[in-house]
Design a protein around this motif. Structure first.
Motif, PDB file in Angstrom:
ATOM      1  N   TRP A 121      40.843  38.338  47.128  1.00 22.20           N
ATOM      2  CA  TRP A 121      40.775  36.936  47.515  1.00 22.20           C
ATOM      3  C   TRP A 121      40.576  36.030  46.308  1.00 22.20           C
ATOM      4  O   TRP A 121      41.093  34.916  46.279  1.00 22.20           O
ATOM      5  CB  TRP A 121      39.678  36.734  48.562  1.00 22.20           C
ATOM      6  CG  TRP A 121      40.148  37.237  49.890  1.00 22.20           C
ATOM      7  CD1 TRP A 121      40.071  38.511  50.344  1.00 22.20           C
ATOM      8  CD2 TRP A 121      40.829  36.498  50.906  1.00 22.20           C
ATOM      9  NE1 TRP A 121      40.643  38.605  51.586  1.00 22.20           N
ATOM     10  CE2 TRP A 121      41.113  37.384  51.956  1.00 22.20           C
ATOM     11  CE3 TRP A 121      41.205  35.166  51.034  1.00 22.20           C
ATOM     12  CZ2 TRP A 121      41.775  36.988  53.123  1.00 22.20           C
ATOM     13  CZ3 TRP A 121      41.849  34.770  52.198  1.00 22.20           C
ATOM     14  CH2 TRP A 121      42.136  35.675  53.223  1.00 22.20           C
ATOM     15  N   ILE A 122      39.872  36.512  45.315  1.00 20.54           N
ATOM     16  CA  ILE A 122      39.758  35.743  44.075  1.00 20.54           C
ATOM     17  C   ILE A 122      41.131  35.674  43.393  1.00 20.54           C
ATOM     18  O   ILE A 122      41.515  34.638  42.845  1.00 20.54           O
ATOM     19  CB  ILE A 122      38.703  36.375  43.147  1.00 20.54           C
ATOM     20  CG1 ILE A 122      37.304  36.290  43.795  1.00 20.54           C
ATOM     21  CG2 ILE A 122      38.712  35.696  41.790  1.00 20.54           C
ATOM     22  CD1 ILE A 122      36.862  34.869  44.146  1.00 20.54           C
ATOM     23  N   ARG A 123      41.878  36.774  43.437  1.00 19.20           N
ATOM     24  CA  ARG A 123      43.240  36.769  42.901  1.00 19.20           C
ATOM     25  C   ARG A 123      44.087  35.715  43.636  1.00 19.20           C
ATOM     26  O   ARG A 123      44.839  34.965  43.018  1.00 19.20           O
ATOM     27  CB  ARG A 123      43.877  38.154  43.059  1.00 19.20           C
ATOM     28  CG  ARG A 123      45.293  38.256  42.468  1.00 19.20           C
ATOM     29  CD  ARG A 123      45.983  39.525  42.924  1.00 19.20           C
ATOM     30  NE  ARG A 123      45.215  40.717  42.611  1.00 19.20           N
ATOM     31  CZ  ARG A 123      45.251  41.337  41.453  1.00 19.20           C
ATOM     32  NH1 ARG A 123      46.023  40.877  40.478  1.00 19.20           N
ATOM     33  NH2 ARG A 123      44.527  42.417  41.246  1.00 19.20           N
ATOM     34  N   TYR A 124      43.952  35.663  44.947  1.00 20.62           N
ATOM     35  CA  TYR A 124      44.696  34.688  45.739  1.00 20.62           C
ATOM     36  C   TYR A 124      44.335  33.264  45.325  1.00 20.62           C
ATOM     37  O   TYR A 124      45.215  32.414  45.153  1.00 20.62           O
ATOM     38  CB  TYR A 124      44.396  34.922  47.229  1.00 20.62           C
ATOM     39  CG  TYR A 124      44.671  33.745  48.127  1.00 20.62           C
ATOM     40  CD1 TYR A 124      45.970  33.290  48.337  1.00 20.62           C
ATOM     41  CD2 TYR A 124      43.632  33.083  48.782  1.00 20.62           C
ATOM     42  CE1 TYR A 124      46.227  32.219  49.182  1.00 20.62           C
ATOM     43  CE2 TYR A 124      43.878  32.019  49.622  1.00 20.62           C
ATOM     44  CZ  TYR A 124      45.170  31.591  49.819  1.00 20.62           C
ATOM     45  OH  TYR A 124      45.420  30.523  50.645  1.00 20.62           O
ATOM     46  N   TYR A 166      37.095  26.732  34.686  1.00 21.44           N
ATOM     47  CA  TYR A 166      38.434  27.128  35.146  1.00 21.44           C
ATOM     48  C   TYR A 166      39.147  27.950  34.087  1.00 21.44           C
ATOM     49  O   TYR A 166      39.124  27.635  32.911  1.00 21.44           O
ATOM     50  CB  TYR A 166      39.253  25.876  35.482  1.00 21.44           C
ATOM     51  CG  TYR A 166      40.689  26.165  35.827  1.00 21.44           C
ATOM     52  CD1 TYR A 166      41.016  26.870  36.967  1.00 21.44           C
ATOM     53  CD2 TYR A 166      41.727  25.716  34.998  1.00 21.44           C
ATOM     54  CE1 TYR A 166      42.341  27.123  37.298  1.00 21.44           C
ATOM     55  CE2 TYR A 166      43.059  25.959  35.320  1.00 21.44           C
ATOM     56  CZ  TYR A 166      43.350  26.664  36.474  1.00 21.44           C
ATOM     57  OH  TYR A 166      44.676  26.915  36.789  1.00 21.44           O
ATOM     58  N   GLU A 167      39.809  29.032  34.544  1.00 25.54           N
ATOM     59  CA  GLU A 167      40.564  29.913  33.658  1.00 25.54           C
ATOM     60  C   GLU A 167      42.037  29.873  34.030  1.00 25.54           C
ATOM     61  O   GLU A 167      42.393  29.705  35.205  1.00 25.54           O
ATOM     62  CB  GLU A 167      40.063  31.354  33.786  1.00 25.54           C
ATOM     63  CG  GLU A 167      38.636  31.533  33.357  1.00 25.54           C
ATOM     64  CD  GLU A 167      38.516  32.465  32.161  1.00 25.54           C
ATOM     65  OE1 GLU A 167      39.553  32.787  31.551  1.00 25.54           O
ATOM     66  OE2 GLU A 167      37.383  32.844  31.865  1.00 25.54           O
ATOM     67  N   ASP A 168      42.874  30.087  33.039  1.00 21.83           N
ATOM     68  CA  ASP A 168      44.301  30.186  33.305  1.00 21.83           C
ATOM     69  C   ASP A 168      44.543  31.312  34.318  1.00 21.83           C
ATOM     70  O   ASP A 168      44.020  32.419  34.156  1.00 21.83           O
ATOM     71  CB  ASP A 168      45.039  30.493  32.006  1.00 21.83           C
ATOM     72  CG  ASP A 168      46.524  30.655  32.222  1.00 21.83           C
ATOM     73  OD1 ASP A 168      46.957  31.785  32.505  1.00 21.83           O
ATOM     74  OD2 ASP A 168      47.250  29.641  32.123  1.00 21.83           O
ATOM     75  N   PRO A 169      45.313  31.055  35.384  1.00 24.78           N
ATOM     76  CA  PRO A 169      45.511  32.079  36.422  1.00 24.78           C
ATOM     77  C   PRO A 169      46.085  33.385  35.883  1.00 24.78           C
ATOM     78  O   PRO A 169      45.715  34.470  36.351  1.00 24.78           O
ATOM     79  CB  PRO A 169      46.478  31.409  37.402  1.00 24.78           C
ATOM     80  CG  PRO A 169      46.288  29.949  37.195  1.00 24.78           C
ATOM     81  CD  PRO A 169      45.965  29.781  35.749  1.00 24.78           C
ATOM     82  N   LEU A 170      46.991  33.302  34.923  1.00 26.60           N
ATOM     83  CA  LEU A 170      47.588  34.516  34.377  1.00 26.60           C
ATOM     84  C   LEU A 170      46.550  35.339  33.625  1.00 26.60           C
ATOM     85  O   LEU A 170      46.538  36.571  33.693  1.00 26.60           O
ATOM     86  CB  LEU A 170      48.752  34.164  33.457  1.00 26.60           C
ATOM     87  CG  LEU A 170      49.929  33.456  34.128  1.00 26.60           C
ATOM     88  CD1 LEU A 170      51.029  33.169  33.119  1.00 26.60           C
ATOM     89  CD2 LEU A 170      50.476  34.294  35.285  1.00 26.60           C
ATOM     90  N   LEU A 176      41.787  41.090  36.119  1.00 28.98           N
ATOM     91  CA  LEU A 176      41.617  41.899  37.320  1.00 28.98           C
ATOM     92  C   LEU A 176      42.429  43.187  37.228  1.00 28.98           C
ATOM     93  O   LEU A 176      41.991  44.257  37.681  1.00 28.98           O
ATOM     94  CB  LEU A 176      42.032  41.099  38.559  1.00 28.98           C
ATOM     95  CG  LEU A 176      41.203  39.846  38.871  1.00 28.98           C
ATOM     96  CD1 LEU A 176      41.804  39.107  40.054  1.00 28.98           C
ATOM     97  CD2 LEU A 176      39.748  40.198  39.136  1.00 28.98           C
ATOM     98  N   ASP A 177      43.616  43.096  36.640  1.00 25.96           N
ATOM     99  CA  ASP A 177      44.493  44.258  36.550  1.00 25.96           C
ATOM    100  C   ASP A 177      44.148  45.180  35.390  1.00 25.96           C
ATOM    101  O   ASP A 177      44.766  46.242  35.236  1.00 25.96           O
ATOM    102  CB  ASP A 177      45.951  43.805  36.419  1.00 25.96           C
ATOM    103  CG  ASP A 177      46.475  43.192  37.706  1.00 25.96           C
ATOM    104  OD1 ASP A 177      45.888  43.480  38.761  1.00 25.96           O
ATOM    105  OD2 ASP A 177      47.457  42.429  37.648  1.00 25.96           O
TER     106      ASP A 177
END
Length: 299
Positions: A121-124, A166-170, A176-177
């Motif tokens: 959900w954090i990834r989402y 805030y962090e860049d989504p990528l 996470l990966d």
């Protein structure tokens, strides 16, 4: 007729620890939506008791707000939430996706049932900044600290542009990966090819109902088509409902949005990883120097 000016996706966050705190965040936001030119009525997707509070506070004005219990919206995986939002915006938003939405995840339900589920959900939340970037949608994600713990809130702050952390989504998706997948257990079934009938028969034998086994086998087939050419055997293990399939591609995907973007309306390409994410509880993707590993877990 004048076309509404395009504006970027506006992804906000509100953190509160009381009913009054929820109202203090939600009411001005909904008022902003009610006053926005060229927009349909704003939407509140929240816990039922929060919706009752909104209706009482708005009085007759509540008729101008669409209220949806969050248990009716967040009914599956994070990927299902992406599909739900995309479908709703396509059907109900104004020009360019203009719409104000209060969105309160069900942290006491699926999203909070395990650390792994919470991670998805954090990834989402992070990828939403990319997935909905083309739309002029304004979303306020509501975090009630009475149901969302401190670690969840801290992680969520990194996914919202209106916070100081805030962090860049990528970058966040890559973090996470970076966690390695556990090794497959001993005794896995190896198939030389992702044969749909063989996968379905195996899944039934491991306790999945026939309809679920068909969905799982379809997810494996769609993933295999998207990952071709495959390298190595197809691995199967687990007991229903947690049946697992691991596929190996000879090429890297290098796409954190793989499976989150709806497929094109054209017959090609097929639904691929999108279908797998909609059907399976988890789709884990790990790139390495020699290609990519994709692991599907049905439930």
């Amino acid at each position: 007729m004048t076309t509404a000016e395009h504006r970027p996706f506006d992804h906000r966050m509100a953190v509160f620890d009381s009913d009054d705190g929820f109202l203090a965040a939600a009411l001005p936001f909904l008022g902003e939506g009610l006053g926005a030119s060229g927009e349909p009525p704003p939407v509140a997707i929240a816990a039922p008791h929060h919706l009752d509070l909104l209706r009482d506070a708005l009085g007759p004005g509540a008729k101008g707000v669409t209220c949806i219990p969050h248990t009716d919206w967040y009914t599956g995986s994070a990927a299902n939430a992406v599909a739900q939002a995309a479908t709703y915006l396509a059907a109900h938003a104004g020009p360019g996706g203009r719409l104000h939405l209060v969105m309160e995840p069900v942290w006491s339900g699926r999203a909070g049932r395990s650390a792994r589920e919470t991670t998805e959900w954090i990834r989402y939340e992070a990828l939403a900044n990319l997935l909905f970037a083309p739309l002029s949608t304004t979303a306020l994600c509501a975090y009630d600290t009475r149901t969302a713990g401190p670690a969840v809130v801290a992680a969520a702050r990194r996914t919202h542009p209106d916070t100081e952390v805030y962090e860049d989504p990528l970058r966040l998706a890559a973090e996470l990966d970076a966690v390695p997948l556990p090794l497959p257990p001993d005794g896995v079934l190896r198939l030389p090819q992702p044969d749909t009938a063989a996968v379905q028969s195996w899944a039934v034998g491991r306790g999945l109902p026939a309809a679920d086994a068909e969905l799982f086998a379809g997810a494996v087939a769609e993933s295999a088509a998207a990952l071709a050419p495959l390298g190595g055997d197809v691995l199967l293990w687990g007991e229903g409902p947690g049946c697992v399939c691991e596929l190996r591609s000879t090429r890297r995907l290098d796409d954190p949005l793989a499976g989150f973007v709806p497929p094109a309306a054209d017959p090609e390409p097929g639904p691929g990883l999108w279908y797998a994410r909609q059907v399976c509880a988890y789709v884990d993707i790990r790139d390495d120097a020699d290609g990519a590993t994709v692991r599907l877990q049905y439930a």
